[in-house]
Design an enzyme around this catalytic site. Structure first.
Site, short mmCIF file in Angstrom:
data_model
loop_
_atom_site.label_atom_id
_atom_site.label_comp_id
_atom_site.label_asym_id
_atom_site.label_seq_id
_atom_site.Cartn_x
_atom_site.Cartn_y
_atom_site.Cartn_z
N HIS A 179 0.82 -1.21 0.00
CA HIS A 179 0.00 0.00 0.00
C HIS A 179 0.86 1.26 0.00
CE1 HIS A 179 -4.03 -1.86 1.45
NE2 HIS A 179 -4.02 -1.66 0.16
N GLU A 233 -4.33 -5.82 -33.52
CA GLU A 233 -3.60 -6.47 -32.43
C GLU A 233 -3.04 -7.84 -32.80
OE1 GLU A 233 -5.85 -5.52 -28.46
OE2 GLU A 233 -7.34 -5.87 -30.05
N CYS A 235 -2.50 3.10 -29.70
CA CYS A 235 -2.97 3.32 -28.33
C CYS A 235 -2.30 2.39 -27.33
CB CYS A 235 -4.48 3.15 -28.23
SG CYS A 235 -5.06 1.47 -28.54
#
Length: 849
Positions: free
Chosen positions: A471, A708, A779
């Site tokens: 964290h 892709e 992208c």
């Protein structure tokens, strides 16, 4: 305390939303309490119960009311209303006010809230689940103001129901075992039943209503669990919990073939601990200049002096005094820490800070921890010793489960222990003050220590333990503070005040650097920061190359907040909205209305700039349990992207409708993932046109495809004739061209999108697009890399969509380029032998990148 049922009334008019469907994990996982949510139709909140107002948030979006019986209820307007800082919100009650059912609590501007935050879902929760639990609730449909929506009863005051004990076995088929998020979901499910529910693995037992307790099981794929329940609804409880486990709780489900093993096939018990060699803790001398290594937890560069953070609070004496006094002291300390964490959960500087502090506040409500401490106090232990011992036991279990992520979660429990012990010792949570150039060194940094710095964060963190997924690593990265973790015992050898250079790009720490090294590093860092500041200042300006060529730079986004931040970094719209964020981590698919609201909120956040929405790209490394996909030997080459849509056209139609309802629809572009041939595109276009016609939409809404897979490149000429645009996803394209799984860490150094073979496929797709007037963007991850920009432009790419933080530097670099230079660089790159050669060539041309 009453023994009767408390009737909870709807505080506003609207439609019921099950708590598990609320698009905020803090509410959906029950970390803020149990109850339900309402999608409001009016801008007024009324009291759901009679009682005393115990808390009014200073920004007016949340009120707590406690009944005379001690049940505390929270009404929280919206999920992001805190970001408005009180604008459009007016709390008409104050702490201490008495209210009757139906009394007005809050007025708010519904339209303004919806436009600013997108989501106005309002949770209604009982927060003190240790004393009260929900016995019934309305699960769907419309509600009017004052309708009964929920009933609540005190836990200890109920007449004991007829006792029934049921137990059944279930094999855990979740690929990652029962880790933190599914444990929280399973605990929330178990809380729906009045019966006590237990899950057993071998000799370990867990309270199914406690996420922490469930984590201590250390379960893995293939573990045989025994689920038992005792109480009036025991059979229903066992069935419900087993059904939840079988669903995967949002994680991939991999069928387990029973061959008689008791646990995961091929996995033996952990070997006995090997005695570790002695650790050298001799401090480094002023003339020692070692170069230490660590794991990059948060990137960046810092120069400063070592400051060791204070040691942990020692455990108090074991023997306690009066049981009632010790219990009261512990309750008061926990309440104080809980209040402090709750305040930080609303006032944190970043979403990550707010989420983690809210999660820590929820851990303090875990009945397993509280009951364990109280039981120890009842046996004569002091409040501090009892709480510390309970935490230590749970943390030790987590550390011993052979799971790095769960071991890091143990630090969260230790954090809570330290805060409660500090308060019991007469201290209070307070900000830490450090010198401006401090490099904070700790054995294992705690989230509360990080938060205690407030706005005065150190120049960098050096942590002996920890890792990338802790964290604190998340908090540090979100705050822009460099951090190196897992430095080991050498971190303790650095004397206080020692000069350091922390390079959290290369994972290195220079101890006692020379003045010349410090000065050179400081000069380089200052020059880089000055360039970046200038780039950020110019970022909002449209990107135009040196020769006048327009080259738009967009942002990849996955939420409303991402879109807003993207604009702040100079994005000219979004070239990729990942819609799977709406579908993941939930038991059912989002409704059309949910999707429409989210897409509209993101379009609004972009303020009229283009929004390219990718339809559901799921499967492979992102499976959905509610789609009931079968196990695949190689999911990366299996049913994913458009192949999922072909099998579930209802989901695609619903998504098309939600997207087409965005206003103005002229800002929207849609692209289909994983297209391999013209038949798939035509199939999707036919459905798209049917939904357009059904909605009466005549405006042009471009429908493009992702490039892709190598098959799409081979078919690029045919696809370019019928697709409105191409968007190249370099992450998947690279793994398919190089036949390397991008999730394989051993292959990570070799999976490079600047490999000439990958660049050749991009060149072929761009050439096909140019021949047929089909724009070609990128992208994928390569679009965010500065060295790739001139090559991609030279190959014929007409736009880039990048990570938001890199957009200012990317646009600044592109403004220095011209098409002729880019074409020459691209041609040279295609002729090279490896990605390393390509990177070296770019580095020679632009050494300052």
């Amino acid at each position: 305390m009453t023994t009767s049922t408390i009737s909870v009334r709807a505080p506003l008019k609207g439609r019921i939303v099950p708590l598990g469907d609320v698009p905020d994990p803090m509410f959906a996982l029950g970390m803020m309490g149990d109850g339900l949510a309402i999608e409001p139709e009016v801008g007024e909140v009324h009291a759901p119960v009679a009682g005393t107002v115990t808390s009014v948030h200073r920004r007016g979006h949340a009120v707590k009311v406690m009944t005379d019986d001690g049940a505390e209820f929270l009404v929280h307007v919206g999920l992001e209303a805190v970001a408005l800082r009180g604008a459009g919100l007016d709390a008409v009650v104050a702490e201490g006010d008495r209210v009757a059912v139906g009394d007005l609590l809050i007025r708010f501007d519904l339209k303004a809230l919806a436009e600013s935050c997108g989501i106005v879902t309002t949770p209604v929760l009982v927060t003190n689940e240790d004393a009260f639990h929900v016995t019934a609730r309305k699960s769907a449909g419309a509600v009017g103001l004052g309708d009964e929506v929920m009933t609540v009863m005190p836990i200890d005051a109920e007449a004991p129901p007829p006792v029934e004990r049921i137990e059944r076995q279930v094999v855990l088929e979740m690929s990652e075992g029962l880790h933190a998020r599914p444990a929280a979901l399973l605990a929330a499910k178990a809380k729906e039943y009045a019966s006590a529910v237990e899950v057993v693995l071998g000799e370990r037992k867990a309270n199914a209503k406690s996420p922490v307790s469930l984590l201590t099981l250390g379960s893995r794929w293939g573990s045989r669990l025994v689920v038992s329940a005792e109480g009036a609804d025991a059979a229903a409880a066992v069935d419900g919990v087993i059904e939840a486990i079988a669903s995967g709780l949002g994680d991939p489900v991999v069928p387990y073939v029973d061959a008689g093993q008791e646990t995961l096939p091929g996995v033996a018990e952990a070997a006995s601990a090997v005695e570790e060699p002695p650790v050298d803790l001799t401090p480094f001398g002023p003339e020692d200049r070692p170069l230490l290594g660590g794991v990059v937890a948060a990137p960046g560069l810092a120069i400063g002096r070592a400051v060791h953070l204070k040691e942990k609070v020692a455990r108090p004496a074991e023997a306690g005094g009066d049981v009632a006094a010790e219990s009261a002291a512990l309750d008061a300390a926990i309440a104080r820490v809980h209040q402090h964490l709750s305040e930080q959960a609303t006032a944190g500087r970043t979403p990550q800070q707010r989420d983690i502090m809210a999660a820590h506040a929820a851990l303090l409500e875990d009945t397993e921890l509280l009951e364990g401490a109280r039981d120890r106090i009842a046996h004569g232990k002091s409040a501090g010793w009892a709480f510390s011992d309970t935490i230590s036991a749970q943390a030790a279990l987590l550390r011993g489960l052979d799971n790095a992520r769960l071991a890091e979660r143990a630090a969260d429990l230790v954090d809570l222990e330290q805060q409660v012990l500090t308060v019991l010792a007469g201290g209070s949570p307070e900000s830490l003050t450090l010198p401006e150039d401090a490099i904070a060194i700790a054995d294992d940094l705690l989230p509360s220590q990080f938060m205690a710095f407030g706005d005065r964060l150190p120049a960098a963190f050096v942590v002996a333990k920890g890792g990338r997924t802790s964290h604190v690593a998340i908090l540090s990265a979100a705050s822009g503070v460099p951090m190196l973790a897992a430095v080991g015992a050498d971190a303790r050898r650095i004397p206080e005040g020692t000069p350091l250079i922390v390079d959290a790009e290369r994972g290195e720490i220079q101890v006692n650097p020379t003045e010349a090294t410090i000065e050179a590093t400081r000069k380089a860092a200052a020059e880089r920061e000055a360039r970046r500041a200038a780039n950020r200042e110019a970022a909002p300006i449209d990107c135009v190359m040196a020769d006048g060529t327009r080259l738009p730079v967009y942002a990849n986004v996955g939420s409303v907040a991402d879109a807003a931040r993207g604009l702040a970094f100079g994005a000219e719209g979004s070239g990729l909205l990942r819609t799977e964020f709406l579908f993941l981590d939930r038991p059912t698919a989002p409704t059309e209305a949910e999707q429409q609201a989210e897409y509209q909120a993101i379009a609004d956040a972009l303020r009229g700039k283009p929004l390219t929405i990718r339809t559901l790209d799921i499967g492979g490394d992102k499976p959905l349990p509610y789609l009931k996909q079968g196990a695949e030997e190689n999911p990366i080459l299996g049913v994913r992207g458009i192949r999922v849509s072909r099998r579930r056209p209802d989901l695609l139609r619903q998504q098309f409708r939600a997207i087409l309802k965005v206003t103005p629809v002229s800002v929207v572009r849609i692209m289909m993932p994983m297209i391999a041939d013209i038949g798939e595109l035509r199939w999707a276009k036919a459905i798209f046109e049917e939904e357009k016609a059904a909605l009466g939409i005549t405006a042009d809404v471009p429908l493009g495809i992702m490039i892709e897979v190598p098959a799409a490149v081979a078919m690029a000429d045919k696809l370019a004739r019928e697709a409105a645009f191409f968007s190249i996803g370099t992450n998947d394209l690279t793994q398919y061209v190089l036949a390397m799984d991008r999730g394989n860490t051993e292959l990570a150094p070799e999976i490079d999108s600047l490999h000439p073979a990958v660049l050749k496929t991009i060149a072929d797709a761009a050439a096909a697009g140019a021949r047929h007037g089909c724009p070609v963007g990128v992208c994928g991850g390569l679009a965010s890399e500065l060295p790739a920009a001139p090559i991609l432009i030279g190959l014929g790419v007409t736009s880039l969509s990048a990570t938001r933080s890199g957009i200012p530097d990317l646009k600044a670099f592109i403004r220095t380029l011209d098409k002729d230079t880019c074409r020459a660089v691209a041609e040279e790159a295609l002729a090279l032998d490896s990605a390393a050669d390509v990177r070296a060539m770019v580095a020679r041309r632009w050494p300052d990148l």
